[in-house]
Design an enzyme around this catalytic site. Structure first.
Site, mmCIF file in Angstrom:
data_model
loop_
_atom_site.group_PDB
_atom_site.id
_atom_site.type_symbol
_atom_site.label_atom_id
_atom_site.label_comp_id
_atom_site.label_asym_id
_atom_site.label_seq_id
_atom_site.Cartn_x
_atom_site.Cartn_y
_atom_site.Cartn_z
ATOM 1 C CB THR A 124 -0.922 0.058 1.237
ATOM 2 O OG1 THR A 124 -0.095 -0.040 2.398
ATOM 3 C CG2 THR A 124 -1.937 -1.075 1.227
ATOM 4 C CE LYS A 125 4.200 1.944 4.128
ATOM 5 N NZ LYS A 125 4.317 0.680 4.723
ATOM 6 C CG ASN A 126 3.513 7.330 -1.425
ATOM 7 O OD1 ASN A 126 2.434 6.959 -0.946
ATOM 8 N ND2 ASN A 126 4.088 8.463 -1.073
#
Ligand SMILES: *Cc1c(COP(=O)(O)O)cnc(C)c1O
Length: 372
Positions: free
Chosen positions: A180-182
């Site tokens: 779910t990170k950038n």
């Protein structure tokens, strides 16, 4: 309507990169990892980037590379994912928490000095939600006491504050490419350092402590390898790197769309009764990783569930680490120990924030909150 909490950005270009690797001979750490590391270092304007299997592993390796372990204390924040302080425990050291600023949720630099003892070796600031900590102040404190700084930049690849980039004032910075990170490879991480000697140590430590990688051994004439220190198995592989190459090239564009959504949330929710937003500090570029609203503690779960009932994906980032069962039991923490972190932890709700979010979805989220 269903609004997912997060959707990744992997596109046909990324899938083509993965295909290339899958059709090549080399799946583990090799040329593609090297290419990603070079691109990542250049994006961050640091000397070295090292591909790791996760940010947790990256934090652990940095502590080991600076010889931090048994008997040492590491100052960090209770307002983070438990990975931050878990890595300190993995290294054999003791995490020491410092409470956070109410307006940003970041470690309160003015409170750090009080917690420094003769055992303190390092500070791990976390750039919460994508907003950088006050690195100038933290660097001054660290220098006064001979401490190293390892930045937890899991939320903040893109951040700038007071013209200081992520990874610039820290001795090392750790990044996450978790799902779910950038930017993401499902699982993955990296370390940035400007010290070339430490970069070599970290590269050894990520691969058992041996002095030749599989690529070194295989490419060209066979080379015997030796193991000089006890390392770990934390090396990023070519498949992970291939997923990240294209996302890194688009990273600013992805940021721009998140910034647009962030502004829409701010404009529409900022003046609502009963809702507080985090402050963006002046002179900074927020990495726009998470957008949070803060409601009265007694209403939080009710608002959370009611958004969920309307089909909106939500999360709580974070209930403070010191109140998690393991930390209470092993370190004797209790409610009241870090009041600001606790207040944020019981009032915060994270809303969907990712480039794929459509304007209609953003409006739906806004309207749902307005009419709750
Ligand atoms: C996601 C996250 C981590 C852990 O990252 P992994 O790559 O999953 O190990 C560490 N710190 C913070 C603040 C995070 O959000």
């Amino acid at each position: 309507m269903k609004v997912e909490f997060f959707k990744h950005n992997i596109n046909v270009i990324d899938i083509a990169h993965v295909n290339e690797v899958l059709n090549s001979i080399f799946l583990t750490t090799g040329q593609t990892v090297k290419e990603f590391e070079d691109d990542f270092a250049s994006y961050l304007s640091v000397k070295h980037a090292i591909g790791i299997t996760s940010c947790t592993a990256a934090l652990h390796l940095c502590l080991l590379a600076w010889g931090i372990g048994e008997g040492d204390e590491v100052i960090t924040t209770p307002m983070s994912f438990c990975a931050t302080s878990n890595a300190v425990i993995h290294a054999g050291a003791t995490p020491v928490f410092v409470d956070v600023e109410e307006e940003t949720g970041n470690i309160n630099a003015a409170l750090i000095e009080d917690k420094i003892t003769e055992k303190t070796r390092a500070i791990i600031p976390v750039h919460l939600y994508g907003q950088m900590c006050d690195m100038k102040k933290i660097r001054q404190v660290a220098d006064r006491h001979g401490l190293i700084i390892i930045e937890d930049a899991a939320h903040c690849i893109e951040g700038i504050r007071d013209s200081i980039r992520v990874g610039e004032l820290g001795d090392a910075a750790c990044y996450s490419f978790y799902a779910t990170k950038n930017i993401t490879s499902g699982e993955g991480g990296a370390i940035s350092v400007n010290n070339s000697e430490k970069s070599e140590v970290l590269k050894m430590l990520r691969l058992h402590g041996i002095d030749k990688s599989a690529a070194d051994r295989y490419t060209g004439r066979y080379q015997h390898w030796d193991m000089t220190v006890l390392g770990w198995k934390y090396n990023m592989d070519n498949i992970q790197a291939s997923l990240l190459l294209g996302q890194l090239k688009r990273i600013e564009k992805l940021w721009e769309r998140r910034a647009e959504i962030y502004r829409q949330y701010q404009d529409n929710l900022g003046s609502l009764n009963g809702i507080k937003l985090m402050k963006i500090v002046p002179n900074s570029k927020h990495a726009m990783h998470l957008f949070t609203i803060h409601v009265a503690e007694e209403n939080r779960d009710e608002v959370l569930f009611s958004l969920q009932e309307r089909g909106i994906g939500v999360a709580v980032n974070y209930r403070p680490i010191h109140l998690l069962k393991y930390y209470r039991e092993h370190f004797g923490y209790q409610e009241g120990d870090f009041p600001i972190a606790e207040k944020i932890g019981s009032s915060t709700i994270s809303l969907p924030l990712y480039p794929q979010l459509s304007n209609e979805e953003v409006d739906y989220v806004v309207n749902s909150i307005v009419t709750i």
